[in-house]
Design an enzyme around this catalytic site. Structure first.
Site, PDB file in Angstrom:
ATOM      1  CB  CYS A  14       0.218 -36.542 -10.517  1.00 41.98           C
ATOM      2  SG  CYS A  14       1.071 -38.060 -10.788  1.00 41.98           S
ATOM      3  N   GLY A  40      -4.289 -36.200 -14.886  1.00 43.56           N
ATOM      4  CA  GLY A  40      -4.032 -37.619 -14.633  1.00 43.56           C
ATOM      5  C   GLY A  40      -5.335 -38.389 -14.644  1.00 43.56           C
ATOM      6  CG  ASN A 123       2.617 -32.577 -10.625  1.00 47.47           C
ATOM      7  OD1 ASN A 123       2.334 -31.426 -10.894  1.00 47.47           O
ATOM      8  ND2 ASN A 123       2.898 -33.453 -11.559  1.00 47.47           N
ATOM      9  N   GLY A 124       5.520 -34.655 -10.357  1.00 44.01           N
ATOM     10  CA  GLY A 124       6.891 -34.424 -10.810  1.00 44.01           C
ATOM     11  C   GLY A 124       7.634 -35.731 -10.929  1.00 44.01           C
ATOM     12  CB  CYS A 263       7.272 -27.212 -16.784  1.00 49.00           C
ATOM     13  SG  CYS A 263       6.691 -28.061 -18.251  1.00 49.00           S
ATOM     14  CE1 TYR A 269      -2.798 -31.023 -24.622  1.00 49.36           C
ATOM     15  CE2 TYR A 269      -1.181 -32.016 -23.160  1.00 49.36           C
ATOM     16  CZ  TYR A 269      -2.375 -32.076 -23.830  1.00 49.36           C
ATOM     17  OH  TYR A 269      -3.165 -33.194 -23.718  1.00 49.36           O
ATOM     18  CB  CYS A 420      10.112 -34.217 -20.158  1.00 45.42           C
ATOM     19  SG  CYS A 420       9.806 -33.443 -18.556  1.00 45.42           S
ATOM     20  CB  CYS A 474      12.362 -26.219 -17.671  1.00 43.45           C
ATOM     21  SG  CYS A 474      12.987 -27.736 -18.441  1.00 43.45           S
ATOM     22  CB  CYS A 477      11.034 -31.258 -24.148  1.00 41.40           C
ATOM     23  SG  CYS A 477       9.911 -29.946 -23.723  1.00 41.40           S
TER      24      CYS A 477
HETATM   25  S1  SF4 Z   1      11.662 -30.796 -20.435  1.00 43.88           S
HETATM   26 FE1  SF4 Z   1       9.868 -29.806 -21.397  1.00 43.88          FE
HETATM   27  S2  SF4 Z   1       8.074 -30.784 -20.476  1.00 43.88           S
HETATM   28 FE2  SF4 Z   1       9.848 -31.272 -19.172  1.00 43.88          FE
HETATM   29  S3  SF4 Z   1       9.871 -29.680 -17.566  1.00 43.88           S
HETATM   30 FE3  SF4 Z   1      11.209 -28.972 -19.212  1.00 43.88          FE
HETATM   31  S4  SF4 Z   1       9.838 -27.755 -20.556  1.00 43.88           S
HETATM   32 FE4  SF4 Z   1       8.538 -28.998 -19.227  1.00 43.88          FE
END
Ligand code: SF4
Length: 497
Positions: A14, A40, A123-124, A263, A269, A420, A474, A477
């Protein structure tokens, strides 16, 4: 029917937006949400707070519906005659936790309780929401929605603290996972971010009006300036004191140490290239991703007399492709940027599955190749990510129909292998092409039908992102390294919903 907004791309939870101190708060929120439509598209909502002089009380006004921002507020009188007040929060929704077709899940969520009105936009994704919800339900709490966000409202309402800010702090200290939030009480705007800082959250200002937004593009559209990010683990309180002292109040949610894990996909993207995310320009990072991709994954024509052309997949890979071409030329590879795919901007949001005899692929309705540009060339397609791989496969077929000599594919991120849990919606692991192929690039290349395929490694991706202020990201993924505890059953529930 499938969503045509972006074919085969991860979708984010979002966008949030908040305003303090402008009689046109709802209109400003409308523009803030419009600029963040990419985050979103399922639904949108605005809640305002108005001081009613006649009763001496605050009143909340709310409007929410399914659809794009422009459709939800099509009746512009809503923004002036209904959503009155100088404080507002707004939300654009794409759901992962909570069923998409349940109208009650459209945010902001609002309640009236012992301390007054409160509204929340999130958001999250909370990673301990199943466990918290079970405990609250066992204790008699009745939920109105299936959204994880509602838990925060219940925790606030059940708090024994007497001061509302303390109630909110106590509630936020109990939730885990990813949250970038805006909350509205009768007379206060609050912004808060989890202590990993997974999703972005920025503060803006224009004169005496203060703003909160997921992305800074929301400030540009209303001529506000970007002040700073809400820090991981921080709660920002904007109330009438800001007009007396000129400063906002900043508190820690609790005494947990902030351990930033932004993230990285926001840079790859998700965010708009004209935004500042985590304090840095998305455009700049995306270019660097493209440059590093050219450095590690060049394409050299076997026959030196063949022309290598590099094409973008509009619009998501535009910036990375520019970086790729710039670096390739710097390395003396003589690559030429071409517009080889034209995107139709007039495709609706849904794709109607054609009958068997109408042999068209989904990608064809959105992209058309420029045959004269591609014919007899060595073509490099640059894309930002590959999720299921079906779209990339169809794109390759489309390009091949234009008669190129070779088709190479380059991706400005590593193979996506894992789900994710922090607010980005990917399909199940066995639907991810990289996971299905066991991470073997050769196998993925075969499935896509390309002459060669190249991705960035996790290390190359991290080397493209800013590190100078001790940033940390992070990458779960791609790497499977989740920075916080996750509940794997949560994904099962979402996929079954
Ligand atoms: S898992 Fe991937 S999409 Fe999710 S927060 Fe971590 S880097 Fe971002």
């Amino acid at each position: 029917m499938m969503n045509m907004q972006e074919l085969d791309k991860p979708r984010c939870h979002c966008a949030v937006f908040g305003v303090f101190g402008d009689a046109a708060a709802a209109q400003l929120t409308y523009y803030g949400l419009l600029a963040q439509q990419h985050r979103g598209q399922e639904g949108s909502g605005i809640v305002t707070s108005e001081f009613d002089k006649a009763t001496g009380r605050y009143r909340f006004h709310s409007h929410k519906d399914f659809g794009l921002v422009d459709d939800v507020y099509q009746d512009r009188n809503l923004l002036t005659d209904v959503l009155k007040g100088s404080l507002a929060i707004g939300h654009n929704r794409y759901s992962t936790a909570g069923s998409a077709d349940n109208e009650a899940n459209i945010q902001p969520l609002t309640v009236h309780y012992k301390s007054g009105n409160i509204a929340i936009a999130h958001n999250g994704n909370l990673t301990n929401f199943r466990q918290l919800r079970r405990t609250l339900e066992e204790d008699g709490t009745i939920f109105q929605t299936t959204s994880d966000t509602e838990i925060i409202l219940h925790l606030i309402a059940r708090s024994k603290k007497s001061v509302q800010i303390d109630q909110i702090r106590e509630a936020l200290a109990q939730v885990e996972g990813a949250f970038s939030l805006v909350l509205l009480t009768d007379d206060t705007l609050i912004a808060a971010r989890d202590h990993h800082g997974f999703r972005p959250l920025a503060l803006g200002r224009k004169g005496n009006t203060f703003f909160v937004a997921s992305e800074t593009v929301a400030f540009d559209i209303i001529d506000a300036e970007y002040v700073r990010d809400v820090a991981p683990g921080e709660m920002v309180i904007i109330d009438k004191k800001v007009h007396e002292t000129g400063t906002i109040t900043s508190l820690r949610i609790d005494d947990r140490q902030a351990t930033p894990h932004h993230c990285i996909f926001e840079y790859i993207y998700f965010s708009r290239p004209d935004s500042q995310i985590f304090g840095h320009s998305v455009d700049k990072v995306r270019r660097k991703l493209g440059k590093n991709l050219a450095q590690s994954n060049p394409v050299v024509a076997k026959d030196p007399s063949d022309k290598v052309i590099v094409i973008n997949v509009p619009d998501s890979s535009n910036t990375a492709t520019m970086g790729y071409v710039q670096q390739a030329n710097k390395l003396g590879r003589n690559a030429r940027l071409e517009i080889g795919l034209i995107r139709s901007h007039y495709i609706g949001r849904t794709f109607i599955q054609p009958r068997q005899e109408v042999r068209t692929n989904k990608v064809k309705t959105k992209f058309n190749p420029v045959k004269g540009v591609l014919k007899d060339k060595v073509v490099v397609i640059v894309d930002d990510s590959i999720v299921r791989g079906t779209t990339s496969q169809q794109l390759v077929q489309l390009v091949r129909q234009a008669g190129p000599k070779e088709v190479h594919f380059r991706v400005s991120s590593p193979p996506i292998m894992y789900p994710c849990y922090y607010g980005m919606d990917f399909p199940t692991p066995n639907e991810l092409i990289a996971n299905r192929c066991g991470g073997e690039i050769r196998k993925i290349a075969e499935e896509l039908g390309v002459n060669s395929l190249g991705y960035l490694t996790v290390e190359e991706m991290l080397a493209s992102a800013p590190q100078e202020k001790g940033e940390n990201y992070c990458t779960a993924c791609f790497s499977g390294r989740y920075p916080s505890a996750i509940d794997t059953n949560q994904k099962k529930d979402e996929n079954e919903a």
